[in-house]
Write an enzyme that holds these catalytic residues in place. Sequence first.
Site, PDB file in Angstrom:
ATOM      1  N   GLY A 133      47.426  18.663  18.438  1.00  0.00           N
ATOM      2  CA  GLY A 133      48.072  17.930  19.526  1.00  0.00           C
ATOM      3  C   GLY A 133      49.551  18.252  19.588  1.00  0.00           C
ATOM      4  O   GLY A 133      50.028  19.180  18.920  1.00  0.00           O
ATOM      5  N   CYS A 160      44.800  23.216  18.309  1.00  0.00           N
ATOM      6  CA  CYS A 160      44.373  23.672  16.999  1.00  0.00           C
ATOM      7  C   CYS A 160      42.974  23.140  16.725  1.00  0.00           C
ATOM      8  O   CYS A 160      42.434  22.359  17.494  1.00  0.00           O
ATOM      9  CB  CYS A 160      45.315  23.147  15.935  1.00  0.00           C
ATOM     10  N   GLU A 200      37.395  38.288  41.352  1.00  0.00           N
ATOM     11  CA  GLU A 200      37.189  38.687  39.949  1.00  0.00           C
ATOM     12  C   GLU A 200      35.790  38.334  39.453  1.00  0.00           C
ATOM     13  O   GLU A 200      35.149  39.086  38.762  1.00  0.00           O
ATOM     14  CB  GLU A 200      38.157  37.923  39.029  1.00  0.00           C
TER      15      GLU A 200
HETATM   16  C1  G6P Z   1      44.898  40.251  32.978  1.00  0.00           C
HETATM   17  C2  G6P Z   1      43.968  39.044  33.050  1.00  0.00           C
HETATM   18  C3  G6P Z   1      44.435  38.067  34.127  1.00  0.00           C
HETATM   19  C4  G6P Z   1      45.895  37.698  33.889  1.00  0.00           C
HETATM   20  C5  G6P Z   1      46.795  38.916  33.796  1.00  0.00           C
HETATM   21  C6  G6P Z   1      48.190  38.560  33.349  1.00  0.00           C
HETATM   22  O1  G6P Z   1      44.756  41.028  34.116  1.00  0.00           O
HETATM   23  O2  G6P Z   1      42.644  39.460  33.323  1.00  0.00           O
HETATM   24  O3  G6P Z   1      43.632  36.905  34.104  1.00  0.00           O
HETATM   25  O4  G6P Z   1      46.342  36.853  34.911  1.00  0.00           O
HETATM   26  O5  G6P Z   1      46.266  39.824  32.828  1.00  0.00           O
HETATM   27  O6  G6P Z   1      48.126  38.040  32.070  1.00  0.00           O
HETATM   28  P1  G6P Z   1      49.272  37.217  31.388  1.00  0.00           P
HETATM   29  O7  G6P Z   1      48.766  36.977  29.994  1.00  0.00           O
HETATM   30  O8  G6P Z   1      50.495  38.093  31.392  1.00  0.00           O
HETATM   31  O9  G6P Z   1      49.487  35.981  32.156  1.00  0.00           O
END
Ligand code: G6P
Length: 606
Positions: free
Chosen positions: A102, A2, A486
């Site tokens: 926290g 937070c 990526e």
């Molecule tokens: C997208 C993001 C990824 C991620 C995937 C799954 O493709 O670019 O970085 O791993 O979604 O996302 P999640 O929120 O389900 O882990």
Amino acid sequence: MCGIAGCISKHGAVSKILFNALKRLEYRGYDSAGMCTINNGYLQIKKDQGKIDEINARLNFLSLEGNIGIAHTRWATHGAPSQVNAHPHVDCEKKIAVVHNGVLENFLEIKQELEARKHVFLSKTDTEVIPHLIEEYLKLGLSFKDAVREACKKLRGSYAIAVICVEEPDKIVIARNESPLVVGLRDDIKFVASDVAAIIEYTNKVIFLENGDMAVVTPEIVEIMRIDSGVLVERRITELNWTVEMASKGGYLHYFIKEIYEQPHTIKEALRVQEKYLDLLTEFLDRGKEIFLLASGTSYNACIAGSYMFSKLARLTTFPVIASEFIENYGRSISIDTVILAVSQSGETADVLTALDYARYRAATIIAITNVLGSTLTRIARAYVLQNAGPEIGVAASKTFTSQLMVLALLALRLARKRGKISQFEIDDFSDKLNSMPSLVKKVLEISDKPVKELSKEVAKFNSIFFLGRGISYATALEARLKVMELTYIPCIAYPAGESKHGPISVIEDGYPVFFIAPNDETRKHVIGNIMEMKARGAKIYCVGSEDDRELIELSDWYLGLPHVHELLSPVIYVIPFQLLAYYTALEKKLDPDKPRNLAKSVTVL
Ligand code: G6P
């Protein structure tokens, strides 16, 4: 993770300053927000669920009067996003207000003790125990400062808190353990915040509190002392020349690298998941006749690692499955005996939710690991465990991958114990290894950064790259490939090293780059064979392995040695050099590492 803020001024209202601080902190979490000032001897609180601007449109934070106040933007960890769970939280008599960042480990114990003493709790948060504890100590006759100090001594876990009390409206008392806290200085006005971004527009003179510090903040002075002894301490004043944008990235150039460097902390937070939820998930996993680990992207790579953990520790066979393939591949065969452990950082990935919807109507049991409390996944799942990694802003996942691995390892260990599959010695040993991960990750960051940065100059020129690993390191290879591809747009291939001879080896020609992930585990001897096969065909060998592995060092053209680690936890540290490699190579290629082209953080379409 937070965001907290506080302000005390000699002249005039602080609500405008707190509102601006909240806006600057919104990137840390955004499911709810709140503000509290002291005016005419009373706490005045406005808080609600939603984005800060929306809440402000409804409640008008700026109408709060008073020259002392605290504020909070929430990223839920205990208790779903809602008005009652939003901070600040108060004691029974509404004299003390607290904002907290926290995770408290022992709040349930404290809550039970306080409930026995007739304290009434309104929220489901861990935070609410703090004002009630302080109330107890005030009743014993302690000063506000001492009451906060005594309360902090009872807290276990991570916290940065800012507290105000109507009986001593001339001070904010703050304290921290693990979660960051900074004080901003200006004549006749002082600011407190969980990070510099919140206050940099008002002052660049700051004091960073250290772990175990608390402080009494008045408009004129800041008095810092240790929580345990009460002894006064001096902390240096730092003058920053950061912009607001730099401050929100903690002084780093990009969120992605900031999040990589947050991992020692986020891994520690992952170890703080609540035991009762781990137990619940363990129950369901133990009962299932067939168990799928379902996810997309990076979370799927974590599931592959998880399947090795479940089988090696708990002797449980699980099937990692890519969410978008689940219905076609297994849809018809699932039943009431199926358990699906869905892993999703966002809890909103459409491929995951669609697969789960399908499975729900066939009576499968759905349990989950996610980073976002209140996400759709937390509403669908029978039970879930939170990763506690805080918001991840870089589009490519980094800290949330390693925290998923940690939660999966915790689950596998619980399950092993429940099923009586490993000895007490092994349980204790693995627990020790888990607890040593935050410091190990810190060390790996230190070891890796420089050589990897250097290497990135060479990697930026590659047209394609191979990543190979055996056993659980196959999961590391997949994630290394995903990160590098990526962020750098270099086509990459990842394979189980043993499988590479069945096809991919035809790609190899003189100088072709092959990265091996080769910790010193049972697979190592076979990995050496695979390296030889690649070398024989002219491949250039880049290897990340154990720090003292002479043979591998000899065989490799480039080598990075990492400290010893338990085989099943190796992905947590072996992925780090590759996160760094992806980052630095993207910089070399002048690409934006926070927003790789064509990608989205959360993909909500099929
Ligand atoms: C997208 C993001 C990824 C991620 C995937 C799954 O493709 O670019 O970085 O791993 O979604 O996302 P999640 O929120 O389900 O882990």
